[in-house]
Design a protein around this motif. Structure first.
Motif, PDB file in Angstrom:
ATOM      1  N   VAL A   1       6.010  10.982 -15.081  1.00  0.00           N
ATOM      2  CA  VAL A   1       5.903  10.173 -14.675  1.00  0.00           C
ATOM      3  C   VAL A   1       7.093   9.800 -13.339  1.00  0.00           C
ATOM      4  O   VAL A   1       8.789   9.973 -14.199  1.00  0.00           O
ATOM      5  N   VAL A   2       6.865  10.249 -12.228  1.00  0.00           N
ATOM      6  CA  VAL A   2       8.344   9.664 -11.365  1.00  0.00           C
ATOM      7  C   VAL A   2       8.855   8.621 -11.448  1.00  0.00           C
ATOM      8  O   VAL A   2       7.576   8.006 -10.291  1.00  0.00           O
ATOM      9  N   ASP A   3       9.589   7.461 -11.462  1.00  0.00           N
ATOM     10  CA  ASP A   3       9.385   6.278 -11.136  1.00  0.00           C
ATOM     11  C   ASP A   3      10.772   5.845 -10.603  1.00  0.00           C
ATOM     12  O   ASP A   3      11.584   5.682 -10.677  1.00  0.00           O
TER      13      ASP A   3
ATOM     14  N   VAL B   1      14.247  10.062   0.155  1.00  0.00           N
ATOM     15  CA  VAL B   1      13.258   9.798  -0.390  1.00  0.00           C
ATOM     16  C   VAL B   1      13.930   8.183  -0.611  1.00  0.00           C
ATOM     17  O   VAL B   1      14.698   8.464  -1.732  1.00  0.00           O
ATOM     18  N   ASP B   2      13.300   7.491  -0.371  1.00  0.00           N
ATOM     19  CA  ASP B   2      13.612   5.563  -0.873  1.00  0.00           C
ATOM     20  C   ASP B   2      11.978   5.107  -1.908  1.00  0.00           C
ATOM     21  O   ASP B   2      10.944   4.912  -1.657  1.00  0.00           O
ATOM     22  N   ASP B   3      11.873   4.840  -2.908  1.00  0.00           N
ATOM     23  CA  ASP B   3      11.164   4.291  -3.919  1.00  0.00           C
ATOM     24  C   ASP B   3      10.115   4.651  -4.027  1.00  0.00           C
ATOM     25  O   ASP B   3       8.971   4.336  -3.586  1.00  0.00           O
ATOM     26  N   VAL B   4      10.045   6.299  -4.472  1.00  0.00           N
ATOM     27  CA  VAL B   4       8.763   6.309  -4.357  1.00  0.00           C
ATOM     28  C   VAL B   4       8.350   6.491  -5.655  1.00  0.00           C
ATOM     29  O   VAL B   4       9.132   6.747  -6.843  1.00  0.00           O
ATOM     30  N   SER B   5       6.933   6.408  -6.452  1.00  0.00           N
ATOM     31  CA  SER B   5       6.830   6.527  -7.625  1.00  0.00           C
ATOM     32  C   SER B   5       5.650   7.080  -7.810  1.00  0.00           C
ATOM     33  O   SER B   5       4.337   6.554  -7.169  1.00  0.00           O
ATOM     34  N   PHE B   6       5.042   7.932  -9.047  1.00  0.00           N
ATOM     35  CA  PHE B   6       4.219   7.999  -9.440  1.00  0.00           C
ATOM     36  C   PHE B   6       3.307   8.756 -10.379  1.00  0.00           C
ATOM     37  O   PHE B   6       4.201   9.075 -10.915  1.00  0.00           O
TER      38      PHE B   6
ATOM     39  N   ALA C   1      -1.261  17.742  -5.051  1.00  0.00           N
ATOM     40  CA  ALA C   1      -0.611  17.623  -3.441  1.00  0.00           C
ATOM     41  C   ALA C   1       0.507  16.675  -2.558  1.00  0.00           C
ATOM     42  O   ALA C   1      -0.025  15.511  -3.564  1.00  0.00           O
ATOM     43  N   LEU C   2       1.213  16.769  -2.243  1.00  0.00           N
ATOM     44  CA  LEU C   2       1.801  16.386  -2.486  1.00  0.00           C
ATOM     45  C   LEU C   2       1.606  16.552  -0.627  1.00  0.00           C
ATOM     46  O   LEU C   2       2.233  17.197   0.539  1.00  0.00           O
ATOM     47  N   VAL C   3       1.266  15.527   0.206  1.00  0.00           N
ATOM     48  CA  VAL C   3       1.071  15.360   1.696  1.00  0.00           C
ATOM     49  C   VAL C   3       1.805  14.496   3.406  1.00  0.00           C
ATOM     50  O   VAL C   3       2.333  13.534   2.144  1.00  0.00           O
ATOM     51  N   GLY C   4       2.141  14.431   4.448  1.00  0.00           N
ATOM     52  CA  GLY C   4       2.721  14.031   4.529  1.00  0.00           C
ATOM     53  C   GLY C   4       3.227  14.631   6.003  1.00  0.00           C
ATOM     54  O   GLY C   4       3.150  15.486   6.085  1.00  0.00           O
ATOM     55  N   ALA C   5       4.288  14.098   7.034  1.00  0.00           N
ATOM     56  CA  ALA C   5       4.603  14.550   7.693  1.00  0.00           C
ATOM     57  C   ALA C   5       5.674  15.455   7.802  1.00  0.00           C
ATOM     58  O   ALA C   5       6.070  14.996   6.776  1.00  0.00           O
ATOM     59  N   SER C   6       5.888  15.554   8.545  1.00  0.00           N
ATOM     60  CA  SER C   6       7.343  16.621   8.777  1.00  0.00           C
ATOM     61  C   SER C   6       8.149  15.958   8.478  1.00  0.00           C
ATOM     62  O   SER C   6       8.566  14.772   9.413  1.00  0.00           O
ATOM     63  N   GLY C   7       9.338  16.415   7.838  1.00  0.00           N
ATOM     64  CA  GLY C   7      10.281  15.287   7.179  1.00  0.00           C
ATOM     65  C   GLY C   7      10.740  14.633   7.086  1.00  0.00           C
ATOM     66  O   GLY C   7      11.176  13.398   6.377  1.00  0.00           O
ATOM     67  N   SER C   8       9.407  14.083   5.488  1.00  0.00           N
ATOM     68  CA  SER C   8       8.648  13.005   5.294  1.00  0.00           C
ATOM     69  C   SER C   8       8.938  12.483   3.870  1.00  0.00           C
ATOM     70  O   SER C   8       9.522  11.928   2.878  1.00  0.00           O
ATOM     71  N   GLY C   9       9.824  13.999   2.983  1.00  0.00           N
ATOM     72  CA  GLY C   9      10.665  14.451   1.246  1.00  0.00           C
ATOM     73  C   GLY C   9       9.845  15.307   0.942  1.00  0.00           C
ATOM     74  O   GLY C   9      10.189  15.370   0.130  1.00  0.00           O
ATOM     75  N   LYS C  10       8.724  16.073   1.184  1.00  0.00           N
ATOM     76  CA  LYS C  10       7.529  16.156   0.082  1.00  0.00           C
ATOM     77  C   LYS C  10       8.410  17.295  -0.107  1.00  0.00           C
ATOM     78  O   LYS C  10       8.521  17.261  -1.858  1.00  0.00           O
ATOM     79  N   SER C  11       9.714  17.832  -0.416  1.00  0.00           N
ATOM     80  CA  SER C  11      10.127  19.275  -1.156  1.00  0.00           C
ATOM     81  C   SER C  11      11.541  18.574  -1.254  1.00  0.00           C
ATOM     82  O   SER C  11      11.446  19.198  -2.757  1.00  0.00           O
ATOM     83  N   THR C  12      12.034  17.093  -0.983  1.00  0.00           N
ATOM     84  CA  THR C  12      12.959  17.325  -1.693  1.00  0.00           C
ATOM     85  C   THR C  12      11.996  16.386  -2.624  1.00  0.00           C
ATOM     86  O   THR C  12      13.275  16.423  -3.846  1.00  0.00           O
ATOM     87  N   ILE C  13      11.264  15.724  -2.744  1.00  0.00           N
ATOM     88  CA  ILE C  13      10.282  15.168  -3.727  1.00  0.00           C
ATOM     89  C   ILE C  13      10.468  16.049  -4.594  1.00  0.00           C
ATOM     90  O   ILE C  13      10.573  16.062  -6.251  1.00  0.00           O
ATOM     91  N   ALA C  14       9.616  17.417  -4.615  1.00  0.00           N
ATOM     92  CA  ALA C  14       9.131  18.583  -5.192  1.00  0.00           C
ATOM     93  C   ALA C  14      10.478  19.133  -6.078  1.00  0.00           C
ATOM     94  O   ALA C  14      10.611  19.675  -6.757  1.00  0.00           O
ATOM     95  N   ASN C  15      12.137  19.505  -5.168  1.00  0.00           N
ATOM     96  CA  ASN C  15      12.549  20.079  -5.955  1.00  0.00           C
ATOM     97  C   ASN C  15      13.315  18.920  -6.767  1.00  0.00           C
ATOM     98  O   ASN C  15      14.152  19.761  -8.298  1.00  0.00           O
TER      99      ASN C  15
END
Length: 66
Positions: A13-15, A34-39, A48-62
């Protein structure tokens, strides 16, 4: 993984995750990547993490994988 084994493993749980970096070369300005992401992620789920370039996908994964 069998259904019985998967049901005994709790979900990941990412909260309310937020990540703020101090930008280099910008007088130490704070940048919110990344700002207040939960799932939740169920055991055995393919996601899959999907989003525009620079939206924080790699940051969330890391942040999740360390």
């Amino acid at each position: 993984m069998t259904t019985d084994a998967a049901s005994s493993v709790p979900p990941l749980v990412v909260d309310h995750v937020t990540k703020v970096f101090t930008a280099r070369g910008r007088n130490g300005r704070q940048v919110t990547a990344v700002d207040d992401v939960s799932f939740p992620i169920r055991p055995g789920a393919a996601i899959a993490l999907v989003g525009a370039s620079g939206s924080g996908k790699s940051t969330i994964a890391n942040m999740i994988t360390g």
